[in-house]
Design a protein around this motif. Sequence first.
Motif, PDB file in Angstrom:
ATOM      1  N   VAL A 103       0.753  -1.176   0.126  1.00 14.13           N
ATOM      2  CA  VAL A 103      -0.188   0.007  -0.178  1.00 14.13           C
ATOM      3  C   VAL A 103       0.957   0.939  -0.097  1.00 14.13           C
ATOM      4  O   VAL A 103       0.431   2.061  -0.691  1.00 14.13           O
ATOM      5  N   GLU A 104       2.118   1.096   0.774  1.00 14.17           N
ATOM      6  CA  GLU A 104       2.413   2.288   0.703  1.00 14.17           C
ATOM      7  C   GLU A 104       3.298   2.430  -0.452  1.00 14.17           C
ATOM      8  O   GLU A 104       3.549   3.903  -1.331  1.00 14.17           O
ATOM      9  N   LEU A 105       4.041   1.528  -1.393  1.00 17.91           N
ATOM     10  CA  LEU A 105       4.394   1.654  -2.607  1.00 17.91           C
ATOM     11  C   LEU A 105       3.667   2.051  -3.416  1.00 17.91           C
ATOM     12  O   LEU A 105       3.635   3.402  -4.410  1.00 17.91           O
ATOM     13  N   VAL A 106       2.092   2.401  -3.569  1.00 13.42           N
ATOM     14  CA  VAL A 106       0.946   2.159  -4.751  1.00 13.42           C
ATOM     15  C   VAL A 106       0.441   3.970  -4.097  1.00 13.42           C
ATOM     16  O   VAL A 106       0.493   4.346  -4.865  1.00 13.42           O
ATOM     17  N   ALA A 107       1.165   4.073  -2.907  1.00  8.44           N
ATOM     18  CA  ALA A 107       0.253   5.469  -2.309  1.00  8.44           C
ATOM     19  C   ALA A 107       1.485   6.861  -3.178  1.00  8.44           C
ATOM     20  O   ALA A 107       0.795   7.683  -3.410  1.00  8.44           O
ATOM     21  N   ARG A 108       3.077   6.092  -2.672  1.00  5.94           N
ATOM     22  CA  ARG A 108       4.119   7.154  -3.303  1.00  5.94           C
ATOM     23  C   ARG A 108       3.689   7.531  -5.132  1.00  5.94           C
ATOM     24  O   ARG A 108       4.489   8.564  -5.660  1.00  5.94           O
ATOM     25  N   ALA A 109       3.078   5.704  -5.789  1.00  9.63           N
ATOM     26  CA  ALA A 109       3.488   6.422  -6.894  1.00  9.63           C
ATOM     27  C   ALA A 109       1.940   6.684  -7.354  1.00  9.63           C
ATOM     28  O   ALA A 109       1.491   7.000  -9.104  1.00  9.63           O
ATOM     29  N   ALA A 110       0.534   6.550  -6.481  1.00 11.19           N
ATOM     30  CA  ALA A 110      -0.712   7.384  -7.229  1.00 11.19           C
ATOM     31  C   ALA A 110      -0.849   8.480  -7.812  1.00 11.19           C
ATOM     32  O   ALA A 110       0.286   9.589  -7.190  1.00 11.19           O
ATOM     33  N   GLY A 111      -0.897   8.705  -9.164  1.00 11.20           N
ATOM     34  CA  GLY A 111      -1.318   9.885  -9.291  1.00 11.20           C
ATOM     35  C   GLY A 111      -0.302  10.066 -10.774  1.00 11.20           C
ATOM     36  O   GLY A 111      -0.109  10.608 -11.714  1.00 11.20           O
ATOM     37  N   GLY A 112       1.056   9.821 -10.450  1.00 11.61           N
ATOM     38  CA  GLY A 112       2.791   9.875 -10.956  1.00 11.61           C
ATOM     39  C   GLY A 112       2.540   8.834 -12.587  1.00 11.61           C
ATOM     40  O   GLY A 112       3.310   9.664 -12.853  1.00 11.61           O
ATOM     41  N   ARG A 113       2.364   7.798 -11.848  1.00 14.86           N
ATOM     42  CA  ARG A 113       2.597   6.052 -13.105  1.00 14.86           C
ATOM     43  C   ARG A 113       0.975   5.984 -12.988  1.00 14.86           C
ATOM     44  O   ARG A 113       0.969   5.198 -11.807  1.00 14.86           O
ATOM     45  N   PRO A 114       0.836   4.773 -13.740  1.00 16.35           N
ATOM     46  CA  PRO A 114       0.074   3.510 -14.095  1.00 16.35           C
ATOM     47  C   PRO A 114       0.496   2.699 -13.208  1.00 16.35           C
ATOM     48  O   PRO A 114       1.886   2.435 -13.172  1.00 16.35           O
ATOM     49  N   VAL A 115      -0.369   1.826 -11.697  1.00 18.28           N
ATOM     50  CA  VAL A 115      -0.019   0.583 -10.669  1.00 18.28           C
ATOM     51  C   VAL A 115      -0.645  -0.297 -11.378  1.00 18.28           C
ATOM     52  O   VAL A 115      -1.395  -0.136 -11.272  1.00 18.28           O
ATOM     53  N   LEU A 116       0.213  -1.759 -11.175  1.00 14.63           N
ATOM     54  CA  LEU A 116      -0.824  -3.141 -11.062  1.00 14.63           C
ATOM     55  C   LEU A 116      -0.431  -3.288 -10.005  1.00 14.63           C
ATOM     56  O   LEU A 116       0.898  -4.210  -9.621  1.00 14.63           O
ATOM     57  N   VAL A 117      -1.065  -3.874  -9.439  1.00 17.84           N
ATOM     58  CA  VAL A 117      -1.033  -5.123  -8.193  1.00 17.84           C
ATOM     59  C   VAL A 117      -1.050  -6.104  -8.324  1.00 17.84           C
ATOM     60  O   VAL A 117      -2.375  -6.567  -8.986  1.00 17.84           O
ATOM     61  N   VAL A 118      -0.352  -7.610  -8.339  1.00 20.19           N
ATOM     62  CA  VAL A 118      -0.488  -9.188  -7.572  1.00 20.19           C
ATOM     63  C   VAL A 118      -1.091  -9.250  -6.998  1.00 20.19           C
ATOM     64  O   VAL A 118       0.422 -10.311  -6.867  1.00 20.19           O
ATOM     65  N   THR A 119      -2.100  -9.532  -6.823  1.00 19.75           N
ATOM     66  CA  THR A 119      -2.220 -10.341  -5.753  1.00 19.75           C
ATOM     67  C   THR A 119      -3.556 -10.874  -5.583  1.00 19.75           C
ATOM     68  O   THR A 119      -4.613 -10.057  -6.646  1.00 19.75           O
ATOM     69  N   ALA A 120      -4.173 -11.864  -5.058  1.00 19.14           N
ATOM     70  CA  ALA A 120      -4.990 -12.520  -4.439  1.00 19.14           C
ATOM     71  C   ALA A 120      -6.016 -12.220  -3.252  1.00 19.14           C
ATOM     72  O   ALA A 120      -7.447 -11.990  -2.938  1.00 19.14           O
TER      73      ALA A 120
END
Length: 125
Positions: free
Chosen positions: A84-101
Amino acid sequence: MEENASLLVVVDAANVVGSVPDGWWRDRRGAAERLRDRLAADGVPGRAGPAEVVLVVEGAARGVESVTGVRVESAPGSGDDHIVELVARAAGGRPVLVVTADRGLRRRVTELGAEVAGPRTVRPG
């Protein structure tokens, strides 16, 4: 979002490794290393263009080394919280794909704007 921003792919190692009952529990670190090596060799199937792949490990898999094409990050605590921290840091600046179930993690990262995909995206079962 920045033009030409490469896709950030964040892989929940524990969840993806645990998605296939192949004896991973006997060697969690080795299982994470095999996943890392598969990601380095194959990337993310079905995704064109440049991507930065980050494999988040936790628990017994901490300390797995990065390799060319895959940055490995050892979560200091919860792997989900680190993702979640990694996604929050990237949010809005680039597309993010998280691989998880993991349903809870999927909810948390989609609230931040990430796309999600299941483990079979990177680890056919």
